[in-house]
Design a protein around this motif. Structure first.
Motif, mmCIF file in Angstrom:
data_model
loop_
_atom_site.group_PDB
_atom_site.id
_atom_site.type_symbol
_atom_site.label_atom_id
_atom_site.label_comp_id
_atom_site.label_asym_id
_atom_site.label_seq_id
_atom_site.Cartn_x
_atom_site.Cartn_y
_atom_site.Cartn_z
ATOM 1 N N LEU A 150 52.670 50.235 51.184
ATOM 2 C CA LEU A 150 51.539 49.986 50.293
ATOM 3 C C LEU A 150 50.917 51.285 49.798
ATOM 4 O O LEU A 150 50.687 51.461 48.591
ATOM 5 C CB LEU A 150 50.492 49.131 51.016
ATOM 6 C CG LEU A 150 49.215 48.803 50.236
ATOM 7 C CD1 LEU A 150 49.535 48.095 48.928
ATOM 8 C CD2 LEU A 150 48.287 47.944 51.102
ATOM 9 N N HIS A 151 50.637 52.203 50.708
ATOM 10 C CA HIS A 151 50.033 53.483 50.318
ATOM 11 C C HIS A 151 50.976 54.274 49.415
ATOM 12 O O HIS A 151 50.536 54.858 48.411
ATOM 13 C CB HIS A 151 49.697 54.300 51.561
ATOM 14 C CG HIS A 151 48.408 53.911 52.219
ATOM 15 N ND1 HIS A 151 47.275 54.695 52.165
ATOM 16 C CD2 HIS A 151 48.064 52.815 52.943
ATOM 17 C CE1 HIS A 151 46.292 54.104 52.818
ATOM 18 N NE2 HIS A 151 46.751 52.961 53.308
ATOM 19 N N ALA A 152 52.251 54.305 49.761
ATOM 20 C CA ALA A 152 53.216 55.076 48.971
ATOM 21 C C ALA A 152 53.401 54.476 47.580
ATOM 22 O O ALA A 152 53.529 55.203 46.588
ATOM 23 C CB ALA A 152 54.555 55.147 49.703
ATOM 24 N N ASP A 180 45.378 43.603 55.482
ATOM 25 C CA ASP A 180 44.456 42.511 55.164
ATOM 26 C C ASP A 180 44.686 42.060 53.725
ATOM 27 O O ASP A 180 44.547 42.849 52.787
ATOM 28 C CB ASP A 180 43.013 42.998 55.351
ATOM 29 C CG ASP A 180 41.984 41.895 55.126
ATOM 30 O OD1 ASP A 180 42.371 40.784 54.701
ATOM 31 O OD2 ASP A 180 40.788 42.158 55.364
ATOM 32 N N LEU A 181 45.034 40.806 53.562
ATOM 33 C CA LEU A 181 45.349 40.300 52.228
ATOM 34 C C LEU A 181 44.125 40.226 51.323
ATOM 35 O O LEU A 181 44.258 40.047 50.109
ATOM 36 C CB LEU A 181 46.012 38.927 52.335
ATOM 37 C CG LEU A 181 47.318 38.887 53.138
ATOM 38 C CD1 LEU A 181 47.955 37.516 53.040
ATOM 39 C CD2 LEU A 181 48.289 39.969 52.672
ATOM 40 N N ASP A 182 42.934 40.372 51.913
ATOM 41 C CA ASP A 182 41.701 40.396 51.115
ATOM 42 C C ASP A 182 41.150 41.806 50.951
ATOM 43 O O ASP A 182 40.044 41.983 50.431
ATOM 44 C CB ASP A 182 40.628 39.507 51.767
ATOM 45 C CG ASP A 182 40.974 38.031 51.708
ATOM 46 O OD1 ASP A 182 41.548 37.610 50.690
ATOM 47 O OD2 ASP A 182 40.681 37.314 52.684
ATOM 48 N N SER A 183 41.910 42.809 51.401
ATOM 49 C CA SER A 183 41.411 44.188 51.364
ATOM 50 C C SER A 183 41.365 44.721 49.932
ATOM 51 O O SER A 183 42.138 44.298 49.058
ATOM 52 C CB SER A 183 42.301 45.094 52.207
ATOM 53 O OG SER A 183 43.582 45.250 51.600
ATOM 54 N N TYR A 184 40.470 45.690 49.723
ATOM 55 C CA TYR A 184 40.367 46.273 48.390
ATOM 56 C C TYR A 184 41.594 47.128 48.078
ATOM 57 O O TYR A 184 41.945 47.303 46.908
ATOM 58 C CB TYR A 184 39.096 47.122 48.257
ATOM 59 C CG TYR A 184 38.775 47.439 46.819
ATOM 60 C CD1 TYR A 184 38.247 46.467 45.984
ATOM 61 C CD2 TYR A 184 39.055 48.699 46.277
ATOM 62 C CE1 TYR A 184 37.986 46.724 44.652
ATOM 63 C CE2 TYR A 184 38.793 48.970 44.943
ATOM 64 C CZ TYR A 184 38.257 47.990 44.136
ATOM 65 O OH TYR A 184 38.008 48.252 42.812
ATOM 66 N N THR A 217 43.560 46.835 44.779
ATOM 67 C CA THR A 217 43.801 48.007 43.937
ATOM 68 C C THR A 217 45.240 48.039 43.456
ATOM 69 O O THR A 217 45.516 48.285 42.279
ATOM 70 C CB THR A 217 43.491 49.301 44.718
ATOM 71 O OG1 THR A 217 42.093 49.324 45.047
ATOM 72 C CG2 THR A 217 43.835 50.531 43.907
ATOM 73 N N ALA A 218 46.174 47.780 44.383
ATOM 74 C CA ALA A 218 47.589 47.774 44.039
ATOM 75 C C ALA A 218 47.881 46.738 42.948
ATOM 76 O O ALA A 218 48.567 47.015 41.965
ATOM 77 C CB ALA A 218 48.436 47.508 45.273
ATOM 78 N N LYS A 219 47.334 45.544 43.137
ATOM 79 C CA LYS A 219 47.541 44.497 42.134
ATOM 80 C C LYS A 219 46.827 44.848 40.839
ATOM 81 O O LYS A 219 47.295 44.509 39.735
ATOM 82 C CB LYS A 219 47.053 43.158 42.683
ATOM 83 C CG LYS A 219 47.893 42.632 43.858
ATOM 84 C CD LYS A 219 47.366 41.316 44.368
ATOM 85 C CE LYS A 219 48.226 40.799 45.511
ATOM 86 N NZ LYS A 219 47.737 39.506 46.046
#
Length: 364
Positions: free
Chosen positions: A193-195, A346-350, A354-356
């Motif tokens: 996710l971060h990458a 966390d599927l509700d995380s910011y 952000t990614a989406k």
């Protein structure tokens, strides 16, 4: 003189040496303490002869910039599951924890600092329950311990993955290809996710969100149809399709109990082709490159803070506790709390939002 034993268990991780250095540097300020290291985690205590080495200024000089661990490490066996070969050649596991605790007392150790991930800290808690004065230090490139905001080594792994994507972009663009990069992440997709966000991947597949191959194909084809002519997909090794399973196999290595993950990039490539994707696809498994090399500055600083805090917890007698990083502060939590739950994305995380928000597809 009082004695503390330091050990590193589980997979290697950038920043391990910085923790060891932090412990020793802090301990040297106390006149009545000596620091020793156990080679290959608890093996150094259980092997005969024992492999225990003194850790002084000379032993730790300059090690904070080096990857790996000067104490070596292992993912096999352990005090509760020590592999023993029977006469017929088969292997069984025996519990040597009581024997090891007795040996440590006989050798005069007043405390143990165990640097390791989820599995290592579960062992730490079990040993504490048996009376061993032990402190835990969290270590995992997967960032999958829920009781700490970050584990050292994670930022270095993300940096390696991000640089790999950056390089894949140029070759993908040159050849109008889809490049699939597989990164580590057995059960949590933090590295992927971060990458993906840092390097602008079109698709990011993580264990927390089972993917629909048709959705992945649609995103790739949309990229091609808008004139870009290339795409980069980053996939965590534990990602899986809907109604599917992870790509893994049982290990035949003695004492290694985990499944061996790896190969999802090739499975995904085959699925895309079978689904009718006509793009030229190449796969790359980043593998252990994520674990090695010089730790980035963030991990060196965090690891050093962990080391200093761990020894101060020994001085305070805060046994059965693990160092943690919460809300930008170095603190501590019980080993029981530290291993109670897993740190999934966390599927509700910011961060996921952000990614989406920048158009990254998760194959949903």
């Amino acid at each position: 003189m009082k004695k503390v034993l330091v050990l590193t268990g589980g997979g290697d991780c950038p920043g391990l040496n910085a923790v060891i250095r932090g412990i020793v540097k802090r301990a040297l300020q106390e006149e009545d303490w000596q620091v020793f290291g156990s080679i290959e985690a608890y093996n150094g205590v259980l092997n005969y002869p024992e492999e225990i080495i003194p850790l002084d200024n000379k032993a730790i000089a300059g090690i904070h910039v080096k990857g790996g661990t000067i104490l070596k490490t292992t993912t096999k066996g352990g005090p509760f599951s020590w592999p023993v070969q029977d006469e017929d050649g088969s292997w069984t596991a025996v519990d040597r924890s009581d024997e090891m605790i007795k040996k440590l007392k006989t050798m005069g150790f007043d405390a143990v600092i165990s640097i390791g991930g989820d599995g290592s800290q579960r062992i730490s808690h079990a040993l504490f329950e048996k009376g061993l004065p032990i402190i835990g230090v969290p270590k995992t490139i997967d960032n999958d311990l829920s009781s700490t905001d970050y584990t050292f080594g994670f930022q270095t792994a993300v940096q390696e993955a991000s640089e790999a994507i950056d390089k894949l972009v140029t070759t993908a663009e040159s050849h109008h290809r889809v490049m699939i990069l597989e990164v580590m992440g057995r059960s949590a997709g933090w590295i992927a996710l971060h990458a993906a966000i840092s390097s602008g991947a079109e698709v990011c597949l993580i264990p927390e969100i089972p993917y629909d191959i048709k959705k992945v194909q649609e995103r790739i084809e949309k990229r091609y149809n808008c004139g870009k002519g290339f795409a980069v997909v980053v996939v965590a090794e534990g990602a899986m399709p809907k109604e599917g399973t992870i790509v893994a196999r049982a290990s035949d290595e003695v004492g290694y109990e985990n499944l061996r993950l790896g190969g999802v990039a090739y499975t995904l490539s085959a699925e895309l082709k079978a689904s009718g994707c006509t793009a030229d696809i190449r796969e790359m498994v980043l593998g252990h490159l994520q674990r090695g090399g010089t730790p980035v500055a963030f991990d060196r600083v965090l690891a050093t803070q962990y080391g200093v805090k761990a020894f101060e917890m020994v001085l305070n007698g805060d046994f059965g506790q693990m160092v943690a990083f919460k809300n930008n502060q170095i603190t501590q939590v019980s080993l029981l709390e530290a291993t109670k739950s897993y740190n999934f994305v966390d599927l509700d995380s910011y961060l996921l939002k952000t990614a989406k928000g920048v158009g990254i597809s998760f194959g949903e």
